[in-house]
Design an enzyme around this catalytic site. Structure first.
Site, short mmCIF file in Angstrom:
data_model
loop_
_atom_site.label_atom_id
_atom_site.label_comp_id
_atom_site.label_asym_id
_atom_site.label_seq_id
_atom_site.Cartn_x
_atom_site.Cartn_y
_atom_site.Cartn_z
N CYS A 11 0.88 -1.12 -0.11
CA CYS A 11 0.12 -0.13 0.10
C CYS A 11 0.98 1.41 0.06
CB CYS A 11 -0.92 0.15 1.04
SG CYS A 11 -0.30 -0.15 2.90
N CYS A 85 -3.18 1.76 -3.85
CA CYS A 85 -2.28 2.85 -3.93
C CYS A 85 -2.03 2.93 -5.49
CB CYS A 85 -0.50 2.09 -3.68
SG CYS A 85 -0.59 0.29 -4.30
N CYS A 89 1.72 1.95 -7.13
CA CYS A 89 2.21 0.57 -7.11
C CYS A 89 2.59 0.44 -8.47
CB CYS A 89 1.02 -0.23 -6.75
SG CYS A 89 0.73 -0.06 -4.95
#
Length: 131
Positions: A11, A85, A89
């Site tokens: 995250c 995220c 990410c």
């Protein structure tokens, strides 16, 4: 050669959702799974409400530290679970991905974090059956 599956929870701050997920997987899988967690922009400490919510179910995550997501950690993982995220990410080729849409516990009290904790447990149990 290590034949245990490796799961990486990611995250943004690695302070709430990913730490709770890692705590659940360690608790439920024991040493059958290698568990990692990281964040794209790690916080200075784990969210105290997440710590308290996990302590209420007998899981201590106080020894964990928010960690920066690295290419090596992702490359060494079989499954990468992202949690809210978005574009922060990165995608690593050849990995199994799951994207869990979960409320962010940042800035919330323990009463608001408990349902997130319980939803994460449910998802971790499903993940574990598929490993």
């Amino acid at each position: 050669m290590n034949d245990k599956p490796t799961v990486l929870f990611v995250c943004v701050h690695n302070a709430g959702r990913s730490q709770m997920a890692a705590g659940w997987l360690r608790h439920l899988a024991g040493d059958r799974v290698e568990v990692r967690s990281a964040g794209s922009e790690p916080a200075d400490q784990i969210n105290p409400a997440a710590v308290q919510a996990m302590q209420e179910v007998g899981i201590d995550i106080t020894g964990q530290t928010p960690t920066k997501l690295t290419w090596d950690a992702a490359e060494a993982s079989d499954v990468i679970v992202t949690m809210g995220c978005g574009d922060a990410c990165p995608v690593f080729p050849g990995k199994r991905y799951e994207d869990w849409k979960l409320d962010d516990p940042a800035g919330k009290g323990v009463d608001a974090v408990r349902p997130i904790r319980d939803e994460i447990r449910h998802r971790v149990e499903q993940l574990l059956t598929g490993l």
